[in-house]
Design an enzyme around this catalytic site. Structure first.
Site, mmCIF file in Angstrom:
data_model
loop_
_atom_site.group_PDB
_atom_site.id
_atom_site.type_symbol
_atom_site.label_atom_id
_atom_site.label_comp_id
_atom_site.label_asym_id
_atom_site.label_seq_id
_atom_site.Cartn_x
_atom_site.Cartn_y
_atom_site.Cartn_z
ATOM 1 N N ARG A 71 -63.999 -65.228 13.829
ATOM 2 C CA ARG A 71 -65.268 -65.599 14.469
ATOM 3 C C ARG A 71 -65.028 -66.832 15.322
ATOM 4 N NH1 ARG A 71 -71.224 -66.264 11.784
ATOM 5 N NH2 ARG A 71 -70.284 -67.899 10.523
ATOM 6 N N ASP A 85 -54.174 -64.745 22.468
ATOM 7 C CA ASP A 85 -52.732 -64.991 22.539
ATOM 8 C C ASP A 85 -52.166 -65.279 21.143
ATOM 9 O OD1 ASP A 85 -52.716 -64.548 25.242
ATOM 10 O OD2 ASP A 85 -52.407 -66.639 25.834
ATOM 11 N N GLU A 150 -78.511 -62.795 16.390
ATOM 12 C CA GLU A 150 -79.007 -63.619 15.286
ATOM 13 C C GLU A 150 -80.074 -64.613 15.750
ATOM 14 O OE1 GLU A 150 -75.754 -65.812 13.559
ATOM 15 O OE2 GLU A 150 -74.778 -66.145 15.464
HETATM 16 C C1 3PY Z 1 -75.857 -65.701 9.919
HETATM 17 O O1 3PY Z 1 -76.385 -65.160 8.934
HETATM 18 O O2 3PY Z 1 -76.456 -66.436 10.701
HETATM 19 C C2 3PY Z 1 -74.440 -65.460 10.183
HETATM 20 O O3 3PY Z 1 -73.955 -65.858 11.194
HETATM 21 C C3 3PY Z 1 -73.607 -64.740 9.196
HETATM 22 O O4 3PY Z 1 -74.147 -63.791 8.553
HETATM 23 MG MG MG Z 2 -75.081 -67.226 12.203
#
Ligand code: 3PY
Ligand code: MG
Length: 264
Positions: A71, A85, A150
């Protein structure tokens, strides 16, 4: 050329059960590699990682069948180039809020003319330092992009994000989504759960792999039932802490340990 088996598993709809690696440590990453998870998320967003700790974890995981995903801290193209890379083939990118965000990320992961990835294979573990024959011809197709939705803004743009060619999967982040919906610290709130479920259904209907995190096994299972195919079901740091608290609890008087309780 190392093949991206995680990308293939997602495309085949195989369920992938994973764990967050937030300890930022190659030795503990290798311990977890022996435990049976399908994939592990090396967290460069909230975990205290840098390029070197991420590469060290990729090296530690390489001999095992578990699939590593990295991530990113953000959408920065230069940092993405260094991760690619360094040998990361699957990236999960937080806070994608528009088709333009997603398109930029797709291009960051591909060489010209398909994208804008810079060329530096002599320095790149990914290309075995020029030891992979035909790396340029194969690299783009082994890249796998997971965008995270999100926020309410991201959720509002989900239909256009799902149309972006080169997005392989969408992962819903319930904690940030909860915060953006006004339920900070409560990813299990019924409205948040309903939003997560609606997103999972849309992602699957669009033919992409849907992913989600929940440290609550019942919630994770419910998300799996409605179509989430790749899940994160825990966090290494929490497994360590929770079992240490439980052991301390067995020997200390009530109230002397620190059980805590915040959501992820
Ligand atoms: C979140 O819940 O905000 C995440 O990034 C991971 O699940
Ligand atoms: Mg998150």
């Amino acid at each position: 050329m190392p093949l991206n088996t995680f990308k293939r598993a997602l495309a085949a709809g195989e369920t992938q059960i994973g764990l967050f690696l937030g300890l930022a440590n190659a030795y503990t990453a290798e311990v977890v590699a022996t435990t049976g998870f399908d994939w592990l998320l090396i967290d460069g967003e909230h975990g205290p990682n840098d390029l070197r700790t991420i590469i060290a974890q990729l090296q530690a995981l390489a001999p095992y069948p578990v699939r590593p995903v990295v991530r990113t801290v953000d959408h920065d193209v230069a940092r993405i180039k260094q991760l690619l890379d360094g040998g990361a083939q699957t990236l999960m990118v937080p806070m994608v809020e528009s088709a333009a965000d997603a398109e930029k990320l797709v291009r960051a992961m591909r060489y010209p003319p398909n994208g804008i990835r810079g060329v530096g294979t002599a320095m790149a573990r990914a290309a075995r330092w020029n030891g992979v024959n035909g790396y340029f011809a194969q690299a783009d197709q082994e890249m796998c992009l997971i965008v995270q939705i999100e926020s309410t803004t991201g959720l509002a743009a989900i239909d256009e994000i799902l149309q972006v060619e080169g997005v392989d999967a969408v992962f819903i982040g319930p904690s940030d989504l909860a915060a953006s919906m006004g339920y900070l610290g409560n990813p299990g709130h019924p409205e948040v759960k309903a939003a997560v479920e609606g997103a999972i259904r849309k992602i699957s209907a669009a033919g992409l792999a849907a992913g989600v995190f929940s440290a609550d096994p019942a919630a994770a299972e419910a998300y799996r039932q409605i179509g989430a195919s790749f899940l994160l079901v825990g966090v290494d740091a929490l497994l360590l802490r929770n079992s240490a608290v439980a052991l301390a609890d067995k020997f200390k008087a009530a109230g002397q340990t620190a059980a805590g309780g915040a959501a992820y």
